[in-house]
Motif scaffolding. Structure first.
Motif, mmCIF file in Angstrom:
data_model
loop_
_atom_site.group_PDB
_atom_site.id
_atom_site.type_symbol
_atom_site.label_atom_id
_atom_site.label_comp_id
_atom_site.label_asym_id
_atom_site.label_seq_id
_atom_site.Cartn_x
_atom_site.Cartn_y
_atom_site.Cartn_z
ATOM 1 N N GLU A 174 51.470 38.943 48.821
ATOM 2 C CA GLU A 174 52.567 38.382 48.493
ATOM 3 C C GLU A 174 52.558 38.171 47.026
ATOM 4 N N ASP A 175 51.387 37.832 46.493
ATOM 5 C CA ASP A 175 51.044 37.556 45.082
ATOM 6 C C ASP A 175 49.958 38.306 44.472
ATOM 7 N N VAL A 176 50.244 39.218 43.846
ATOM 8 C CA VAL A 176 49.058 39.973 43.226
ATOM 9 C C VAL A 176 48.130 39.107 42.192
ATOM 10 N N GLU A 177 49.042 38.298 41.287
ATOM 11 C CA GLU A 177 48.204 37.628 40.318
ATOM 12 C C GLU A 177 47.497 36.686 40.887
ATOM 13 N N ALA A 178 47.893 35.733 41.885
ATOM 14 C CA ALA A 178 46.985 34.768 42.432
ATOM 15 C C ALA A 178 46.118 35.345 43.066
ATOM 16 N N SER A 179 46.315 36.442 43.922
ATOM 17 C CA SER A 179 44.945 37.105 44.483
ATOM 18 C C SER A 179 43.701 37.514 43.550
ATOM 19 N N MET A 180 43.902 37.996 42.788
ATOM 20 C CA MET A 180 43.197 38.476 41.622
ATOM 21 C C MET A 180 42.673 37.301 41.082
ATOM 22 N N LEU A 181 43.449 35.985 40.730
ATOM 23 C CA LEU A 181 42.679 35.002 40.317
ATOM 24 C C LEU A 181 41.467 34.293 41.230
ATOM 25 N N ASP A 210 33.417 35.860 41.558
ATOM 26 C CA ASP A 210 33.085 36.185 40.274
ATOM 27 C C ASP A 210 33.429 37.605 39.823
ATOM 28 N N LEU A 211 34.431 38.320 40.536
ATOM 29 C CA LEU A 211 34.809 39.643 40.139
ATOM 30 C C LEU A 211 35.842 39.406 38.796
ATOM 31 N N LYS A 212 35.791 40.491 38.004
ATOM 32 C CA LYS A 212 36.627 40.235 36.925
ATOM 33 C C LYS A 212 37.928 41.301 36.953
ATOM 34 N N PRO A 213 38.949 40.848 36.420
ATOM 35 C CA PRO A 213 40.075 41.639 36.481
ATOM 36 C C PRO A 213 40.119 42.780 35.532
ATOM 37 N N GLY A 214 40.661 44.156 36.069
ATOM 38 C CA GLY A 214 40.205 45.243 35.603
ATOM 39 C C GLY A 214 41.664 45.470 34.905
ATOM 40 N N PHE A 215 42.812 45.751 35.600
ATOM 41 C CA PHE A 215 44.107 45.838 35.247
ATOM 42 C C PHE A 215 45.047 45.154 36.156
ATOM 43 N N LEU A 216 45.980 44.646 35.425
ATOM 44 C CA LEU A 216 47.379 44.108 35.800
ATOM 45 C C LEU A 216 48.524 44.752 35.222
ATOM 46 N N HIS A 217 49.180 45.264 36.243
ATOM 47 C CA HIS A 217 50.570 46.222 35.681
ATOM 48 C C HIS A 217 51.534 44.958 35.085
ATOM 49 N N TYR A 226 50.944 44.982 40.778
ATOM 50 C CA TYR A 226 49.859 46.003 41.325
ATOM 51 C C TYR A 226 48.649 45.443 40.348
ATOM 52 N N GLY A 227 47.425 45.230 40.768
ATOM 53 C CA GLY A 227 46.297 44.743 39.964
ATOM 54 C C GLY A 227 44.871 45.360 40.675
ATOM 55 N N GLU A 228 43.895 45.696 39.918
ATOM 56 C CA GLU A 228 42.709 45.822 40.106
ATOM 57 C C GLU A 228 41.518 45.034 39.639
#
Length: 127
Positions: free
Chosen positions: A11-18, A25-32, A37-39
């Motif tokens: 549902e929420d890419v940004e919340a999932s990445m956070l 401890d994974l670091k965000p690599g890319f967020l469109h 979409y984010g990696e």
């Protein structure tokens, strides 16, 4: 052929990445810029998140992840030097406990949580 990535439809890419940053401890690599979409930075094989609206635009149907249903028959695995500490960190970040850390007969310590989307996550020691 080379295994390149795993994408989780959410549902929420940004919340999932956070969540994955705080819990594992994974670091965000890319967020469109659309935030659909984010990696995360995970080495050669990518872990990405796709917002449901974008996933549905590909023309196929799927069961959406939910913490109210049984998790799908797949898990993500994270290796930790201190499984108890990593398990507690994930819980404090909002994960749901499935199985407390326990030593298996083969010598590996294994625990399970579910992420904020309902996906099953194994937190374990190296084997």
């Amino acid at each position: 052929m080379k295994f390149s990535y795993t994408l989780i439809y959410v549902e929420d890419v940004e919340a999932s990445m956070l969540f994955y940053e705080l819990a594992f401890d994974l670091k965000p690599g890319f967020l469109h810029e659309s935030k659909q979409y984010g990696e995360m930075i995970t080495g050669q094989t990518k872990l990405g998140f796709v917002q449901h609206q974008t996933a549905e635009s590909h023309g196929f149907k799927y069961n959406k992840l939910t913490s109210k249903e049984l998790p799908p028959g797949i898990e993500l695995g994270f290796i930790s030097e201190d499984v108890n500490k990593a398990f507690t960190k994930a819980i404090n970040a909002g994960a749901t406990s499935v199985s407390l850390p326990q030593e298996k007969p083969w010598g590996q310590t294994v625990s399970y949580v579910r992420d904020l989307n309902g996906l099953l996550i194994e937190i374990c020691s190296e084997i």
